[in-house]
Design an enzyme around this catalytic site. Structure first.
Site, PDB file in Angstrom:
ATOM      1  N   HIS A 154       0.815  -1.220   0.000  1.00  0.00           N
ATOM      2  CA  HIS A 154       0.000   0.000   0.000  1.00  0.00           C
ATOM      3  C   HIS A 154       0.844   1.263   0.000  1.00  0.00           C
ATOM      4  O   HIS A 154       0.358   2.330  -0.351  1.00  0.00           O
ATOM      5  CB  HIS A 154      -0.930  -0.008   1.214  1.00  0.00           C
ATOM      6  CG  HIS A 154      -1.985  -1.068   1.121  1.00  0.00           C
ATOM      7  ND1 HIS A 154      -3.313  -0.785   0.886  1.00  0.00           N
ATOM      8  CD2 HIS A 154      -1.900  -2.418   1.191  1.00  0.00           C
ATOM      9  CE1 HIS A 154      -3.996  -1.913   0.833  1.00  0.00           C
ATOM     10  NE2 HIS A 154      -3.166  -2.923   1.025  1.00  0.00           N
ATOM     11  N   ASP A 356       3.381   9.575  -0.521  1.00  0.00           N
ATOM     12  CA  ASP A 356       2.252   8.755  -0.071  1.00  0.00           C
ATOM     13  C   ASP A 356       1.979   7.674  -1.101  1.00  0.00           C
ATOM     14  O   ASP A 356       2.081   7.938  -2.306  1.00  0.00           O
ATOM     15  CB  ASP A 356       0.996   9.637   0.075  1.00  0.00           C
ATOM     16  CG  ASP A 356       0.111   9.178   1.221  1.00  0.00           C
ATOM     17  OD1 ASP A 356       0.160   7.979   1.567  1.00  0.00           O
ATOM     18  OD2 ASP A 356      -0.640  10.009   1.760  1.00  0.00           O
TER      19      ASP A 356
HETATM   20  O1  F6P Z   1      -0.587   1.453   4.527  1.00  0.00           O
HETATM   21  C1  F6P Z   1      -0.152   2.160   5.593  1.00  0.00           C
HETATM   22  C2  F6P Z   1      -0.527   1.664   6.969  1.00  0.00           C
HETATM   23  O2  F6P Z   1       0.561   1.142   7.648  1.00  0.00           O
HETATM   24  C3  F6P Z   1      -1.596   0.610   6.985  1.00  0.00           C
HETATM   25  O3  F6P Z   1      -1.086  -0.658   7.070  1.00  0.00           O
HETATM   26  C4  F6P Z   1      -2.386   0.967   8.187  1.00  0.00           C
HETATM   27  O4  F6P Z   1      -3.729   0.697   8.033  1.00  0.00           O
HETATM   28  C5  F6P Z   1      -2.206   2.451   8.337  1.00  0.00           C
HETATM   29  O5  F6P Z   1      -1.002   2.760   7.686  1.00  0.00           O
HETATM   30  C6  F6P Z   1      -2.241   2.876   9.786  1.00  0.00           C
HETATM   31  O6  F6P Z   1      -1.026   2.598  10.423  1.00  0.00           O
HETATM   32  P1  F6P Z   1      -0.891   1.678  11.706  1.00  0.00           P
HETATM   33  O7  F6P Z   1      -1.419   0.349  11.356  1.00  0.00           O
HETATM   34  O8  F6P Z   1       0.574   1.659  12.005  1.00  0.00           O
HETATM   35  O9  F6P Z   1      -1.699   2.337  12.776  1.00  0.00           O
END
Ligand code: F6P
Length: 483
Positions: A154, A356
């Protein structure tokens, strides 16, 4: 692909407490799985000693595991978010590499593999997500899993020269060859990862444009993630924000996780630049910045929170009057309903990350608009979304003066231009929505799996037992020499 059961594995899974603020992976995947059904395995967000457990069974089965304190620190707070995250976003100045954290990252990936194996069925199609779980595919293949296996990253993929700085790149990036298909957000990401595999991992490009890496064929392609625009638009429409909107004729909104990749200090500087150079807006507008708390165990995130609190306080202290406050900075989580309503009642959506993967807030802001009186999206050229959302005002987030100029242009934009831009944006968002993303990925995964099986059956598979892994085994590095 319909004969396969869909099995999704990701670090985060949806939880009522986190279904808030800033779009993201869990929301997008949940929308996909609600349509197809299947199994979803991920971390339950808790720090505890607990084996994998099945939590929900409709409309899909949710299986979760917890992390213990050491795993949380080494795998999540350490290698995932202090090594890979800044590396992917080109922040080599913030990359912190610790061989023990990498060992912990591999061990947690092994735990995911161990939790998943007993849940698998013969006709599964396995779809792994994000940078936390890159080695999972290789660990599953080592256990004899021969199902279609895809990974979607992602986040962005940096230039090869940046990836090269990762001390364990031989092990980690090479392990991507366990997947039939690696999906990325943009064509630029595809170029970067392919170039890296060709230049640093001895890969070869095949006639059909897939790559041969370490004796295995892997396809790499772009699948820009989308949203469900109809559902989000309905959500926005259902929100009555009259009280809020009446107070402020011109609202600028920014919403994200509080993360140094989002360009928040630069954005606040741009707003201050606007107030300083265009006082005619004073008293008429409000900048609402929502920055949801995120990864607070990581020191860089805590430092950023302090910086933004000071910066927003300074702007208000300098420019507020007795009856007007220029900016509201909220370091809080908001639910999606509220955000949808706020987007709809904001004249400008400011999405200016320094880097991003995609940025679903940009798409949600557009979907939430009133077609008869839409707001204007200002979008960083460094967000994956900018590759296709050309109806936005595209800016360089490092150029504070240019971002301030874009805000003024958006605030003063005639209705006819706002409508024309919105139609162009909405057409793209509706064409490439979350359902199209899922269909396209799973269709190509199915094809890539068949093609790979053909290639593998043409050679003596006993000679290539996932060759890359035997050359560069996925096991913890020698911590003493690595430090
Ligand atoms: O894609 C970026 C990401 O790490 C996702 O996996 C996640 O949903 C989002 O950012 C939020 O981050 P975290 O899971 O570290 O709270």
């Amino acid at each position: 692909m319909s004969r396969h059961r869909l099995v999704v594995v990701s670090n985060r899974v949806p939880s009522p407490a986190r279904e808030a603020s800033a779009g993201g992976l869990a929301v997008g995947l949940r929308e996909a799985l609600e349509k197809s059904g299947g199994l979803w395995l991920g971390w339950d967000g808790r720090i505890a000693q607990a084996a994998a457990r099945i939590a929900w069974t409709t409309p899909f089965t949710l299986a979760t595991l917890s992390l213990n304190q050491a795993e949380y620190e080494g795998y999540y707070g350490g290698f995932s978010n202090r090594t890979l995250w800044p590396l992917m976003h080109g922040r080599l100045d913030m990359v912190h590499f610790d061989a023990e954290e990498f060992a912990c990252y591999l061990a947690v990936n092994q735990r995911f593999a161990d939790a998943l194996l007993p849940l698998l069925e013969a006709d599964d199609c396995i779809w792994v997500h994000d940078y936390h779980l890159i080695p999972l595919g290789a660990l599953l293949r080592q256990q004899g899993v021969s199902s279609p296996l895809g990974l979607f990253l992602h986040g962005p993929v940096p230039a090869p020269e940046i990836l090269e700085a990762l001390p364990c790149y031989q092990q980690l990036i090479r392990s991507l060859n366990a997947y039939d298909l690696v999906g990325l957000q943009t064509e630029k990401d595809v170029r970067n990862l392919s170039d890296f595999m060709l230049r640093y991992l001895g890969g070869q490009r095949l006639a059909d444009d897939s790559l041969m890496v370490g004796g295995h064929r892997v396809r790499i392609a772009a699948f820009p993630i989308g949203i469900d625009p109809q559902a989000f638009s309905q959500l926005a429409l259902s929100q009555s924000m009259a009280a809020v909107s009446a107070r402020v004729p011109l609202r600028i909104i920014g919403v994200e996780r509080l993360d140094y990749t989002k360009g928040l200090p630069q954005r606040l500087q741009a707003f201050e630049h606007l107030l300083r150079h265009a006082p005619r807006y004073c008293g008429r507008l409000e900048f609402l910045q929502i920055a949801a708390p995120s990864r607070e165990s990581v020191p860089e995130y805590r430092a950023l929170r302090d910086e933004l609190e000071a910066q927003s306080g300074r702007i208000n202290a300098r420019y507020a009057s007795l009856d007007w406050i220029p900016m509201r900075y909220l370091n809080q989580l908001f639910d999606r309903e509220h955000l949808a309503g706020l987007y709809r009642h904001s004249r400008v959506g400011l999405v200016t990350p320094l880097r991003d993967g995609m940025n679903l807030v940009a798409k949600e802001y557009v979907a939430a608009q009133d077609p008869l009186d839409p707001g204007v999206l200002i979008l960083s050229r460094f967000a994956g979304a900018a590759e296709r959302l050309q109806g936005a005002l595209i800016v360089n987030p490092h150029d504070v003066g240019a971002v301030a100029a874009a805000i003024m242009r958006a605030l003063d934009m005639p209705l006819s231009e706002r409508r024309a831009r919105w139609h162009q944006l909405m057409l793209e968002i509706e064409t490439h929505d979350i359902h199209d993303w899922r269909h396209r990925f799973l269709k190509m995964l199915s094809q890539a799996h068949l093609e790979r099986q053909q290639v593998e059956s043409q050679k003596d598979s006993r000679c290539v037992p996932l060759a890359s892994l035997s050359q560069h085994p996925l096991r913890p590095p020698m911590t003493a020499s690595a430090k």
